[in-house]
Design an enzyme around this catalytic site. Structure first.
Site, PDB file in Angstrom:
ATOM      1  N   CYS A   2       0.850  -1.180   0.000  1.00 27.42           N
ATOM      2  CA  CYS A   2       0.000   0.000   0.000  1.00 27.42           C
ATOM      3  C   CYS A   2       0.897   1.245   0.000  1.00 27.42           C
ATOM      4  CB  CYS A   2      -0.955   0.095   1.164  1.00 27.42           C
ATOM      5  SG  CYS A   2      -2.130  -1.238   1.239  1.00 27.42           S
ATOM      6  N   ARG A  33       4.029  -0.248  -4.696  1.00 35.75           N
ATOM      7  CA  ARG A  33       3.752  -0.800  -3.372  1.00 35.75           C
ATOM      8  C   ARG A  33       2.446  -1.591  -3.332  1.00 35.75           C
ATOM      9  NH1 ARG A  33       6.971   1.742   0.589  1.00 35.75           N
ATOM     10  NH2 ARG A  33       5.567   0.929   2.174  1.00 35.75           N
ATOM     11  N   TRP A  81      -2.736  -2.760  -1.748  1.00 39.30           N
ATOM     12  CA  TRP A  81      -2.465  -4.187  -1.898  1.00 39.30           C
ATOM     13  C   TRP A  81      -3.396  -4.849  -0.891  1.00 39.30           C
ATOM     14  CZ3 TRP A  81      -0.778  -8.415   0.964  1.00 39.30           C
ATOM     15  CH2 TRP A  81      -0.307  -9.515   0.225  1.00 39.30           C
ATOM     16  N   ASN A 108      -2.236   1.945   5.650  1.00 36.80           N
ATOM     17  CA  ASN A 108      -1.351   0.876   5.200  1.00 36.80           C
ATOM     18  C   ASN A 108      -1.076  -0.004   6.399  1.00 36.80           C
ATOM     19  OD1 ASN A 108       0.693  -0.696   4.101  1.00 36.80           O
ATOM     20  ND2 ASN A 108       2.278   0.841   4.437  1.00 36.80           N
ATOM     21  N   GLY A 109      -1.268  -1.317   6.273  1.00 37.70           N
ATOM     22  CA  GLY A 109      -1.005  -2.215   7.389  1.00 37.70           C
ATOM     23  C   GLY A 109      -2.235  -3.017   7.740  1.00 37.70           C
ATOM     24  N   GLU A 491      17.778 -17.720  -7.195  1.00 35.18           N
ATOM     25  CA  GLU A 491      17.371 -16.359  -7.559  1.00 35.18           C
ATOM     26  C   GLU A 491      16.898 -16.313  -9.016  1.00 35.18           C
ATOM     27  OE1 GLU A 491      16.600 -13.802  -6.051  1.00 35.18           O
ATOM     28  OE2 GLU A 491      16.811 -12.137  -7.449  1.00 35.18           O
ATOM     29  N   LYS A 495      13.096 -15.098 -10.097  1.00 33.86           N
ATOM     30  CA  LYS A 495      12.813 -14.014 -11.062  1.00 33.86           C
ATOM     31  C   LYS A 495      11.819 -14.500 -12.120  1.00 33.86           C
ATOM     32  CE  LYS A 495      13.891 -11.188  -9.355  1.00 33.86           C
ATOM     33  NZ  LYS A 495      14.595 -11.109  -8.104  1.00 33.86           N
ATOM     34  N   GLU A 498       8.200 -14.987 -10.652  1.00 36.20           N
ATOM     35  CA  GLU A 498       7.435 -13.813 -10.217  1.00 36.20           C
ATOM     36  C   GLU A 498       7.047 -12.879 -11.350  1.00 36.20           C
ATOM     37  OE1 GLU A 498       9.392 -11.141  -7.472  1.00 36.20           O
ATOM     38  OE2 GLU A 498      11.334 -11.592  -8.352  1.00 36.20           O
ATOM     39  N   HIS A 514      18.953 -36.981  -6.365  1.00 36.90           N
ATOM     40  CA  HIS A 514      18.167 -37.437  -5.209  1.00 36.90           C
ATOM     41  C   HIS A 514      16.672 -37.225  -5.429  1.00 36.90           C
ATOM     42  CE1 HIS A 514      21.797 -38.183  -2.964  1.00 36.90           C
ATOM     43  NE2 HIS A 514      22.246 -37.002  -3.379  1.00 36.90           N
ATOM     44  N   LYS A 617       5.823  -4.421  -3.775  1.00 36.42           N
ATOM     45  CA  LYS A 617       7.259  -4.236  -3.601  1.00 36.42           C
ATOM     46  C   LYS A 617       7.697  -4.418  -2.154  1.00 36.42           C
ATOM     47  CE  LYS A 617      11.362  -2.930  -4.964  1.00 36.42           C
ATOM     48  NZ  LYS A 617      12.120  -3.999  -5.640  1.00 36.42           N
TER      49      LYS A 617
HETATM   50  C1  F6R Z   1      11.835 -10.606  -5.427  1.00 37.49           C
HETATM   51  C2  F6R Z   1      11.645  -9.627  -4.394  1.00 37.49           C
HETATM   52  C3  F6R Z   1      11.255 -10.086  -3.038  1.00 37.49           C
HETATM   53  C4  F6R Z   1      12.007  -9.268  -1.968  1.00 37.49           C
HETATM   54  C5  F6R Z   1      11.513  -9.640  -0.566  1.00 37.49           C
HETATM   55  C6  F6R Z   1      12.271  -8.881   0.503  1.00 37.49           C
HETATM   56  O1  F6R Z   1      12.235 -10.015  -6.624  1.00 37.49           O
HETATM   57  O2  F6R Z   1      11.787  -8.457  -4.626  1.00 37.49           O
HETATM   58  O3  F6R Z   1      11.490 -11.452  -2.862  1.00 37.49           O
HETATM   59  O4  F6R Z   1      13.374  -9.515  -2.100  1.00 37.49           O
HETATM   60  O5  F6R Z   1      10.152  -9.349  -0.452  1.00 37.49           O
HETATM   61  O6  F6R Z   1      12.147  -7.509   0.323  1.00 37.49           O
HETATM   62  P1  F6R Z   1      13.128  -6.492   1.033  1.00 37.49           P
HETATM   63  O7  F6R Z   1      14.467  -6.684   0.439  1.00 37.49           O
HETATM   64  O8  F6R Z   1      12.558  -5.143   0.768  1.00 37.49           O
HETATM   65  O9  F6R Z   1      13.109  -6.849   2.500  1.00 37.49           O
END
Ligand code: F6R
Length: 622
Positions: A2, A33, A81, A108-109, A491, A495, A498, A514, A617
């Site tokens: 949010c 956000r 969100w 927000n929250g 990682e 990517k 997501e 395994h 985000k």
């Molecule tokens: C993936 C991504 C998330 C963040 C995770 C932690 O691309 O962005 O997996 O890495 O939500 O976020 P931060 O780093 O802001 O604590």
């Protein structure tokens, strides 16, 4: 999670849409956000005017007609969100409060005790129209305003009844020039303008307008008007000198700058981003921290390191583990922050906790930090967002300095996090005498070459882009790596999941036999991250064997290998080259083709690369 924006300026002499424009511009910057719905509220004469729509911000823009132009001196806005209640118009913020709809509030929250508050307020005659927890807060502030006639005091009293995590912003018809706000476990910053002031979930909300900001601490209440900002503590005492700082990010860094997406732009910024993370850090043998300090004698006595983080940041931590254990000989664990707290972990005053978070607001990581501190551990935060909660609650902070990361999928912050971990590891090795000064100097020299190597990988991105376009209909992709290639594989898979919504899994290459090798059938694409043949012989040879194993079962092998490694050629359907570097530094290079692959493939599928479905985000709920 949010985005929240608030504006207080002079009452426009003629009907003007400045407050709404500022709010919309702020929301556009904060849309990363959350993007389930968006809304704004202004004071229009004797009434609060709210416009809100489900879906992306454009739906709100379309709904704001000419009649929304207003002489209101204030505006609040929200991009959501969803947590409580689905993403429909009715659940969008702002929410009206009071018996006459005299107040509007954004949130927000999560308000944990909203059900009991709602029952109490309904009994007192307040009408609820949505399924959200937020409406209880709106009525609560309105009720306290009825009793006190002072909006700041009303907010202070209202938050005294709330449990959970929240940032709240409210406007009221009886205080038409004021936006009042409060925060607990959720972010809020103030922007200081000339004759106007701003509020935002983060500085991106107003970075176009001002570079001067105030940090707002936990449980503080803030009231902004055109003329000034007043901050009070939860007990009502005035905060005479709130912490002021200058924002380093420029407005251009929050623009796409000609790229198709923020993600593409941020991938291509990684050379300078890593250079900025490293810049001037290990000077005169000391690690230059941005905030706080950790006593060197304490660092010498540390007997365990625990890295707490989530998602991409946890993958960065997993890279760090290999480097820190190798250089410092300190047992290092990497724990997903949400698991750490509930596992009753063994930590003590001799544990150093490293909290990694781009946003500095991830609730799971914040809670892990608090838990660690309660057990007596010292916490170092590696974060990107200045003024955010995690660095402020940690004992020391090292900022990544990679600039604002707008795309939901993290790229340049990941590289910054790894580079920051290397700096911390080298510093520890130096303080504890694990490495000789000349060894550290040689490592630093090689680390400083990395931005140049990153640029080389980026300059050669066309090959991977072409591959991604060819593979846009893939339904499953596997990623394999050993040693530091393993977190890179994780990682790479994250990517692709997501942003391209493709089933993807990262495996430790040795684990394949395994079980997971059963997934491999004719044509299955498998990326393999190959370690340097100049490192440990056996490690390289083992990974080359793994390529052969999957290829023998029909896999299409996409091999990331360093320049000059010809041993992979007979078994690779495609070889993607990265420059030679030390094994431990290779993760700063080998992830880049995988980032480019996901970004280009999602773009080819016509997906919204920057705002993938269901995500936000900054994850500020547990
Ligand atoms: C993936 C991504 C998330 C963040 C995770 C932690 O691309 O962005 O997996 O890495 O939500 O976020 P931060 O780093 O802001 O604590």
């Amino acid at each position: 999670m949010c985005g929240i924006v608030g504006y207080a300026g002079p009452a426009p002499s003629s009907p003007s849409s400045r407050p709404v424009d500022v709010a919309l511009q702020g929301l556009a910057r904060l849309e990363y956000r959350g993007y389930d719905s968006a809304g704004v509220a202004v004071i229009d004469g004797e009434q609060v005017q709210v416009t809100k729509r489900a879906g992306k911000l454009q739906n709100l823009r379309d709904a704001l007609g000419e009649d929304t132009a207003t002489s209101s001196p204030v505006a609040i806005g929200h991009t959501r969100w969803a947590t409580h209640g689905g993403p429909i118009d009715g659940n969008a913020h702002p929410h009206l409060g009071g018996r006459r709809d005299e107040l509007a509030l954004v949130h927000n929250g999560i308000i944990e005790n909203f059900a009991s508050l709602r029952a109490e307020l309904e009994e007192q005659g307040y009408t609820f129209r949505s399924e959200t927890d937020t409406e209880a807060a709106a009525h609560l502030v309105a009720r306290e305003m009825e009793q006190t006639g002072d909006l700041t005091e009303a907010m202070r009293r209202a938050v005294g009844h709330l449990e959970g995590a929240f940032t709240l912003l409210a406007v009221h018809i009886d205080a038409p020039g004021t936006v009042v706000a409060a925060r607990r476990n959720s972010p809020l910053v103030v922007g200081l303008g000339q004759g106007e002031n701003f509020l935002g979930s983060d500085v991106a909300a107003f970075v176009d307008e001002t570079k001067e900001a105030l940090e707002i601490d936990q449980d503080q209440i803030v009231a902004v008007t055109a003329e000034g900002v007043r901050v009070i503590e939860a007990d009502g005492t005035e905060v005479t000198e709130p912490k002021r700082y200058t924002i380093e990010w420029d407005a251009a860094s929050a623009q796409k700058g000609g790229y198709a997406s923020f993600m593409a732009k941020e991938i291509h910024e990684q050379s300078s981003a890593v250079a900025d993370t490293l810049l001037g850090r290990l000077e005169g043998g000391r690690l230059v921290l941005d905030e706080g300090e950790i006593d060197e004698s304490l660092l010498r006595s540390v007997d365990k390191i625990v890295v707490v983080a989530c998602g991409t940041a946890a993958n960065a931590g997993n890279v760090a583990k290999y480097a820190i254990e190798h250089w410092c000989r300190i047992p290092t664990e990497v724990e997903l922050a949400h698991e750490f707290r509930y596992r009753d972990p063994v930590i003590s005053e001799k544990t150093l906790v490293v909290a990694i978070s781009q946003s500095g607001e991830t609730m799971d990581t914040l809670m892990a930090v608090r838990h660690a501190k309660e057990q007596g551990a010292k916490v170092v935060a590696l974060c990107n967002t200045r003024g955010s909660t995690i660095p402020r609650e940690s004992d020391a902070a090292l900022y990544l300095h990679v600039g604002p990361e707008i795309a939901v999928a993290s790229t340049k912050a990941y590289l910054g996090q790894i580079a920051a971990c290397y700096l911390l590891g080298l510093y520890l090795a130096q303080v504890r005498g694990n490495l000789f000064p000349d060894e550290i100097a040689a490592l630093l020299e090689d680390l400083e070459q990395i931005p140049q190597h990153i640029q080389t990988v980026l300059d050669g991105s066309e090959q991977v882009e072409q591959l991604a376009r060819e593979m846009k209909d893939a339904t499953s992709v596997l990623f394999l790596g050993r040693h530091v290639g393993y977190p890179t594989a994780m990682e790479g898979a994250l990517k692709l999941k997501e942003i391209a919504y493709i089933h993807a899994e990262g495996f430790a290459a040795g684990e394949l036999k395994h079980g997971p090798i059963a997934l491999v059938e004719e044509g299955q694409p498998v990326f393999v991250i190959v370690p340097s043949p100049r490192g440990r012989d056996s490690l390289h040879a083992k990974v080359v064997s793994n390529i052969q194993e999957v290829r023998a079962r029909g896999a299409k092998t996409l091999v990331i290998a360093e320049d000059g490694d010809d041993a992979v050629l007979p078994y690779a359907d495609e070889v993607i080259r990265v420059p030679q570097t030390r094994t431990l530094f290779a993760p700063l290079l080998t992830i880049i083709p995988l980032q480019i692959f996901s970004c280009e493939l999602a773009t080819a599928k016509g997906l919204d690369v920057d705002q993938p479905r269901n995500l936000a985000k900054s994850v500020t709920v547990e």
